[in-house]
Design a protein around this motif. Structure first.
Motif, PDB file in Angstrom:
ATOM      1  N   GLY A 283       0.816  -1.209   0.000  1.00 45.32           N
ATOM      2  CA  GLY A 283       0.000   0.000   0.000  1.00 45.32           C
ATOM      3  C   GLY A 283       0.853   1.264   0.000  1.00 45.32           C
ATOM      4  O   GLY A 283       0.537   2.249  -0.703  1.00 45.32           O
ATOM      5  N   GLN A 284       1.954   1.232   0.766  1.00 39.13           N
ATOM      6  CA  GLN A 284       2.849   2.384   0.784  1.00 39.13           C
ATOM      7  C   GLN A 284       3.492   2.600  -0.587  1.00 39.13           C
ATOM      8  O   GLN A 284       3.631   3.736  -1.062  1.00 39.13           O
ATOM      9  N   ALA A 285       3.907   1.476  -1.226  1.00 39.55           N
ATOM     10  CA  ALA A 285       4.535   1.591  -2.547  1.00 39.55           C
ATOM     11  C   ALA A 285       3.550   2.136  -3.580  1.00 39.55           C
ATOM     12  O   ALA A 285       3.910   2.971  -4.439  1.00 39.55           O
ATOM     13  N   LYS A 286       2.305   1.714  -3.514  1.00 42.31           N
ATOM     14  CA  LYS A 286       1.287   2.243  -4.418  1.00 42.31           C
ATOM     15  C   LYS A 286       1.113   3.752  -4.200  1.00 42.31           C
ATOM     16  O   LYS A 286       0.996   4.527  -5.164  1.00 42.31           O
ATOM     17  N   GLY A 287       1.127   4.161  -2.932  1.00 40.45           N
ATOM     18  CA  GLY A 287       1.006   5.591  -2.644  1.00 40.45           C
ATOM     19  C   GLY A 287       2.161   6.383  -3.214  1.00 40.45           C
ATOM     20  O   GLY A 287       1.974   7.516  -3.706  1.00 40.45           O
ATOM     21  N   VAL A 288       3.369   5.815  -3.182  1.00 44.28           N
ATOM     22  CA  VAL A 288       4.530   6.497  -3.757  1.00 44.28           C
ATOM     23  C   VAL A 288       4.339   6.707  -5.249  1.00 44.28           C
ATOM     24  O   VAL A 288       4.588   7.816  -5.786  1.00 44.28           O
ATOM     25  N   LEU A 289       3.914   5.680  -5.958  1.00 44.70           N
ATOM     26  CA  LEU A 289       3.739   5.791  -7.410  1.00 44.70           C
ATOM     27  C   LEU A 289       2.613   6.758  -7.763  1.00 44.70           C
ATOM     28  O   LEU A 289       2.707   7.517  -8.746  1.00 44.70           O
ATOM     29  N   VAL A 290       1.528   6.727  -6.992  1.00 44.11           N
ATOM     30  CA  VAL A 290       0.408   7.650  -7.261  1.00 44.11           C
ATOM     31  C   VAL A 290       0.862   9.096  -7.095  1.00 44.11           C
ATOM     32  O   VAL A 290       0.566   9.976  -7.924  1.00 44.11           O
ATOM     33  N   ALA A 291       1.606   9.357  -6.000  1.00 41.38           N
ATOM     34  CA  ALA A 291       2.051  10.732  -5.740  1.00 41.38           C
ATOM     35  C   ALA A 291       3.143  11.171  -6.709  1.00 41.38           C
ATOM     36  O   ALA A 291       3.171  12.327  -7.147  1.00 41.38           O
ATOM     37  N   ARG A 292       4.034  10.264  -7.058  1.00 35.01           N
ATOM     38  CA  ARG A 292       5.179  10.646  -7.895  1.00 35.01           C
ATOM     39  C   ARG A 292       4.820  10.714  -9.363  1.00 35.01           C
ATOM     40  O   ARG A 292       5.228  11.644 -10.082  1.00 35.01           O
ATOM     41  N   TRP A 321      11.480  -2.376  -1.435  1.00 33.87           N
ATOM     42  CA  TRP A 321      12.635  -1.690  -2.036  1.00 33.87           C
ATOM     43  C   TRP A 321      12.257  -0.277  -2.476  1.00 33.87           C
ATOM     44  O   TRP A 321      12.977   0.682  -2.242  1.00 33.87           O
ATOM     45  N   LEU A 322      11.083  -0.147  -3.114  1.00 29.58           N
ATOM     46  CA  LEU A 322      10.643   1.156  -3.604  1.00 29.58           C
ATOM     47  C   LEU A 322      10.418   2.119  -2.436  1.00 29.58           C
ATOM     48  O   LEU A 322      10.823   3.294  -2.482  1.00 29.58           O
ATOM     49  N   VAL A 323       9.783   1.646  -1.389  1.00 31.26           N
ATOM     50  CA  VAL A 323       9.527   2.497  -0.217  1.00 31.26           C
ATOM     51  C   VAL A 323      10.837   2.944   0.411  1.00 31.26           C
ATOM     52  O   VAL A 323      11.015   4.115   0.779  1.00 31.26           O
ATOM     53  N   GLU A 324      11.793   2.000   0.538  1.00 30.58           N
ATOM     54  CA  GLU A 324      13.080   2.349   1.150  1.00 30.58           C
ATOM     55  C   GLU A 324      13.866   3.341   0.302  1.00 30.58           C
ATOM     56  O   GLU A 324      14.459   4.303   0.833  1.00 30.58           O
ATOM     57  N   GLN A 325      13.816   3.139  -1.023  1.00 32.64           N
ATOM     58  CA  GLN A 325      14.516   4.082  -1.910  1.00 32.64           C
ATOM     59  C   GLN A 325      13.892   5.473  -1.816  1.00 32.64           C
ATOM     60  O   GLN A 325      14.602   6.495  -1.843  1.00 32.64           O
ATOM     61  N   THR A 326      12.588   5.542  -1.688  1.00 29.88           N
ATOM     62  CA  THR A 326      11.921   6.837  -1.575  1.00 29.88           C
ATOM     63  C   THR A 326      12.299   7.538  -0.276  1.00 29.88           C
ATOM     64  O   THR A 326      12.504   8.756  -0.238  1.00 29.88           O
ATOM     65  N   ARG A 327      12.401   6.768   0.810  1.00 28.96           N
ATOM     66  CA  ARG A 327      12.781   7.337   2.092  1.00 28.96           C
ATOM     67  C   ARG A 327      14.202   7.907   2.071  1.00 28.96           C
ATOM     68  O   ARG A 327      14.508   8.927   2.684  1.00 28.96           O
ATOM     69  N   GLN A 328      15.068   7.199   1.350  1.00 28.67           N
ATOM     70  CA  GLN A 328      16.471   7.644   1.283  1.00 28.67           C
ATOM     71  C   GLN A 328      16.642   8.833   0.327  1.00 28.67           C
ATOM     72  O   GLN A 328      17.724   9.457   0.315  1.00 28.67           O
ATOM     73  N   GLY A 329      15.608   9.122  -0.440  1.00 32.24           N
ATOM     74  CA  GLY A 329      15.664  10.261  -1.368  1.00 32.24           C
ATOM     75  C   GLY A 329      16.360   9.903  -2.639  1.00 32.24           C
ATOM     76  O   GLY A 329      16.848  10.760  -3.359  1.00 32.24           O
TER      77      GLY A 329
END
Length: 329
Positions: A283-292, A321-329
């Motif tokens: 769910g977090q990864a989906k939110g990243v893709l929707v926002a980005r 992996w996607l969530v962690e990469q987003t957190r690290q910027g």
């Protein structure tokens, strides 16, 4: 063949004695009736005298038999009474000092109820304590299993015997633990004389082990599906030979079924927790893709699924992996 001892042995003996009395009485009766002899000559007189002598002797022997049998009857009744008194004393002592084996198994089940299903270490700890409770005659007990990579694992608390058994299994890929994991109930009456594992037999006296008992704590089917995981077994040992008889084996079997329920519940709880965690990260990864990228939630999930298939990586791991990469910027 096992001989069943009557509850009241003197009754059966008395019936036999009565039958012998009847035989003796008939023998005596035979001596009372003189034969029907014609004539009163010397031959007839001699025959009558011989018959009377034999009849008198028969009566005397019959009387001796009756007296002797009455004495046997009296002694048998005394022995039977003493046996009943001693049996009552033993039953009374056992009721005061011993706990029936099924109470031990019930107490083991109570210990299992306190285990935290979401904590694997806690589950193993409760299994170990419950195993000790179920078979108090054992000097030691340990849990054994094989990890996914084939590594043989022994879990116990300061038990040198289990350490030796584990090392033997790792080197030889054989032993009571592995046999139990394969579904075989292992009962070794005297380890010194057992030929299945000669190396262990040679070490029996040094280890101070006379008896072994090993049972599997999981059932067929728990190594696949939602309850997937390695089979688990318990290994009991005692210094005296023939410690684990039929009663101990029955108690171990009942405990094994109780343990299998706990293990299945623990694995299912772990699977549910992992599934919930996976849903959260996806769910977090989906939110990243929707926002980005400005895509819909459905398209975001399709992208994650495509990435999982193309890289042959689990969907949950791709999302993490996607969530962690987003957190690290």
């Amino acid at each position: 063949m096992r001989t069943t001892v009557p509850e009241e042995p003197h009754v059966t003996l008395a019936e036999v004695i009565d039958l012998l009395d009847q035989v003796g009485a008939r023998l005596g009766a035979l001596g009372l009736a003189p034969p029907d002899l014609d004539g009163d000559g010397p031959v007839a007189a001699e025959t009558g005298a011989m018959h009377r002598a034999r009849a008198c002797h028969s009566r005397e022997r019959a009387e001796e038999m009756r007296v002797g049998l009455e004495d046997v009857r009296r002694r048998a009744a005394e022995v039977a009474s003493q046996m009943r008194d001693r049996r009552a004393e033993r039953v009374g002592d056992a009721a005061d000092t011993a706990t029936p084996w099924w109470d031990d198994v019930a107490a083991a089940a109570d210990r299992l109820l306190d285990a935290r299903l979401d904590d694997r270490a806690d589950v193993h700890g409760h299994l170990l304590e419950a195993a000790r409770t179920a078979l108090p005659a054992a000097a030691g007990v340990g849990l054994v299993w094989c990890d996914d990579d084939g590594t043989y694992v022994a879990y116990h608390r300061d038990d040198d015997v289990l350490d030796v058994l584990a090392e033997h299994t790792r080197r030889t890929r054989s032993g009571p633990g592995l046999a139990a994991l394969a579904g075989e109930e292992v009962r070794v009456s005297d380890l010194r004389l057992d030929q299945r594992w000669p190396e262990l037999a040679a070490q029996a006296e040094a280890l101070d082990v006379g008896s072994l008992l090993a049972v599997r704590l999981t059932v067929d089917g728990q190594d696949r599906g939602r309850d997937r995981g390695p089979h688990l077994a318990a290994v009991f040992h005692a210094p005296r030979p023939r410690t684990f008889g039929v009663t101990a084996l029955t108690a171990a079997r009942l405990f094994a079924r109780q343990a299998a329920i706990l293990v299945a519940g623990s694995r299912r709880a772990a699977g549910l927790a992992q599934a919930l965690e996976g849903r959260d990260v996806i769910g977090q990864a989906k939110g990243v893709l929707v926002a980005r990228d400005g895509v819909s939630p459905e398209e975001a999930f399709e992208r994650l699924a495509e990435a999982s298939q193309s890289t042959n990586v689990k969907l949950r791991d791709v999302a993490a992996w996607l969530v962690e990469q987003t957190r690290q910027g």
